[in-house]
Design a protein around this motif. Sequence first.
Motif, PDB file in Angstrom:
ATOM      1  N   SER A  75      79.369   3.999  -0.536  1.00  0.00           N
ATOM      2  CA  SER A  75      80.193   5.312  -0.606  1.00  0.00           C
ATOM      3  C   SER A  75      79.004   6.462  -0.973  1.00  0.00           C
ATOM      4  N   GLY A  76      79.236   7.676  -0.593  1.00  0.00           N
ATOM      5  CA  GLY A  76      78.250   8.794  -0.954  1.00  0.00           C
ATOM      6  C   GLY A  76      77.834   8.670  -2.224  1.00  0.00           C
ATOM      7  N   LEU A  77      78.925   8.235  -3.187  1.00  0.00           N
ATOM      8  CA  LEU A  77      78.475   8.502  -4.732  1.00  0.00           C
ATOM      9  C   LEU A  77      77.567   7.001  -5.042  1.00  0.00           C
ATOM     10  N   GLU A  80      74.299   8.352  -4.149  1.00  0.00           N
ATOM     11  CA  GLU A  80      73.592   9.310  -4.953  1.00  0.00           C
ATOM     12  C   GLU A  80      73.326   8.491  -6.328  1.00  0.00           C
ATOM     13  N   TYR A 101      79.637  19.473  -5.252  1.00  0.00           N
ATOM     14  CA  TYR A 101      80.668  18.675  -4.997  1.00  0.00           C
ATOM     15  C   TYR A 101      81.030  18.063  -6.315  1.00  0.00           C
ATOM     16  N   GLU A 144      72.919  21.234  -2.027  1.00  0.00           N
ATOM     17  CA  GLU A 144      74.037  21.001  -1.076  1.00  0.00           C
ATOM     18  C   GLU A 144      74.138  22.218  -0.245  1.00  0.00           C
ATOM     19  N   ASN A 148      80.609  22.283  -1.035  1.00  0.00           N
ATOM     20  CA  ASN A 148      81.895  21.741  -1.048  1.00  0.00           C
ATOM     21  C   ASN A 148      82.431  22.490  -2.243  1.00  0.00           C
ATOM     22  N   ASP A 173      71.993  17.156   0.181  1.00  0.00           N
ATOM     23  CA  ASP A 173      73.194  16.613   0.650  1.00  0.00           C
ATOM     24  C   ASP A 173      73.580  17.219   1.814  1.00  0.00           C
ATOM     25  N   SER A 195      77.630  11.585   2.623  1.00  0.00           N
ATOM     26  CA  SER A 195      78.988  10.602   2.626  1.00  0.00           C
ATOM     27  C   SER A 195      79.244  10.503   3.964  1.00  0.00           C
ATOM     28  N   THR A 197      81.263   8.944   4.940  1.00  0.00           N
ATOM     29  CA  THR A 197      82.900   8.908   4.845  1.00  0.00           C
ATOM     30  C   THR A 197      83.249  10.341   5.840  1.00  0.00           C
ATOM     31  N   LYS A 198      82.530  11.124   5.880  1.00  0.00           N
ATOM     32  CA  LYS A 198      82.857  12.422   6.425  1.00  0.00           C
ATOM     33  C   LYS A 198      82.506  12.590   7.916  1.00  0.00           C
ATOM     34  N   GLY A 208      81.785   5.418   3.072  1.00  0.00           N
ATOM     35  CA  GLY A 208      80.190   4.954   3.110  1.00  0.00           C
ATOM     36  C   GLY A 208      79.371   5.981   2.793  1.00  0.00           C
TER      37      GLY A 208
HETATM   38  N1  PLP Z   1      78.927  14.751  -1.095  1.00  0.00           N
HETATM   39  C1  PLP Z   1      79.747  15.632  -0.667  1.00  0.00           C
HETATM   40  C2  PLP Z   1      79.531  17.066   0.036  1.00  0.00           C
HETATM   41  C3  PLP Z   1      81.066  15.208  -0.571  1.00  0.00           C
HETATM   42  O1  PLP Z   1      82.045  16.072  -0.221  1.00  0.00           O
HETATM   43  C4  PLP Z   1      81.384  13.910  -1.042  1.00  0.00           C
HETATM   44  C5  PLP Z   1      82.810  13.439  -0.892  1.00  0.00           C
HETATM   45  O2  PLP Z   1      83.664  14.157  -0.658  1.00  0.00           O
HETATM   46  C6  PLP Z   1      80.408  13.051  -1.575  1.00  0.00           C
HETATM   47  C7  PLP Z   1      79.262  13.633  -1.740  1.00  0.00           C
HETATM   48  C8  PLP Z   1      80.731  11.636  -2.108  1.00  0.00           C
HETATM   49  O3  PLP Z   1      81.097  10.868  -1.261  1.00  0.00           O
HETATM   50  P1  PLP Z   1      81.978   9.383  -1.107  1.00  0.00           P
HETATM   51  O4  PLP Z   1      83.452  10.123  -1.527  1.00  0.00           O
HETATM   52  O5  PLP Z   1      81.695   8.908  -0.008  1.00  0.00           O
HETATM   53  O6  PLP Z   1      81.684   8.839  -2.363  1.00  0.00           O
END
Ligand code: PLP
Length: 378
Positions: A75-77, A80, A101, A144, A148, A173, A195, A197-198, A208
């Motif tokens: 995941s993104g987190l 991180e 975020y 960032e 967000n 980010d 992330s 995921t986006k 992811g």
């Molecule tokens: N960074 C940004 C800008 C995000 O919007 C998000 C999730 O919304 C993340 C990091 C974290 O990613 P993840 O949800 O894949 O863990």
Amino acid sequence: MTGFNTRAIHAGQEPDPRTGAVAVPIYATSTYKQDGVGGLREGYEYSRSANPTRTALEEALAALENGVRGLAFASGLAAEDTLLRTVCRPGDHVILPGDAYGGTFRLVARVLTNWGVEYTPVPLADLDAVRAAIRPSTKVIWCETPTNPLLGIADIEALAGIAHEAGARLVVDNTFASPYLQQPIALGADVVVHSTTKYLGGHSDVVGGALIAADATLGDELAFHQNAMGAIAGPFDSWLVLRGIKTLGVRMDRHCTNAGAVVDFLTAHPAVSSVLYPGLPSHPNHDVAARQMSGFGGMVSFTLKGGEETALKVCGLVSLFTLGESLGGVESLIEHPGRMTHASVAGSPLEVPNDLVRLSVGIEDIGDLIDDLTSALA
Ligand code: PLP
């Protein structure tokens, strides 16, 4: 070097040498046969350490961000967390965006502080405030841009200069812009975070994350921690992101065009009090965005004259925009950050306005999107 779209389709994705398969196979295996003890084939021994589907994605990520090493995470987190616990030690200090975020803020404020990391949230558009927040123990400026959900813009090149002068690293980010619209490493960033995921995944079917390092030494340290901490992307998730990446350029072009039309519509609407979008000349950092981005992206936030009650009502009245968290997929999404994605920062300096609505503008026909917003705002 080949062009961006060519790299998106081919980097790390040579046809399979054994069968000629054009799409990278999903290597659903945890382990690999060794040709005698220690006789590894192409270095593969166990899939936490490396897996060919993940390797393909990691090479593609490095090629798209112009870095030297890409790493894919669950995941993104997870990405991180691995990054921060690679480059920081207890007692070190991190500068966070004043409107980071929420999940990044929560990771630092509620998890890494238990491990001894200190942090200061700073509005990154104010470079004097960033300089003033630097301590001898500052190891990271976390940027960032766009942010967000407030779509704030920070000057990557200027922040890289401040970070390097202080002996710290600049992390960017790049989730909102994607490498198609913004190339942080070329502007001086040391590490790019996603992330996936986006926009990189792009179809709301995978969670992811990714890190892309600008130098080999840091890349090796991150790879060591990726294996030691274990928060890797699995083969199927890696394959989904890899497939998404192939169409990133065409999707981003359409996201940008559709978002521009939505911004024009909202700006002229009597129920809307403000529109937050880096492409608007009225955005306080529009000139920086125009310099460092090749398009302004698919994310649009706006506030409503009727306050929180109207914002919540609009979120419930749309029908084509889906009410949901996340962003960056082909379908349009709407959400109320104060009650949804950013509920975790309520009461903190990062709290977001309660009359704010965030749109992830998808790639549907723009007329249908505008019709949906027209009836929801009526
Ligand atoms: N960074 C940004 C800008 C995000 O919007 C998000 C999730 O919304 C993340 C990091 C974290 O990613 P993840 O949800 O894949 O863990």
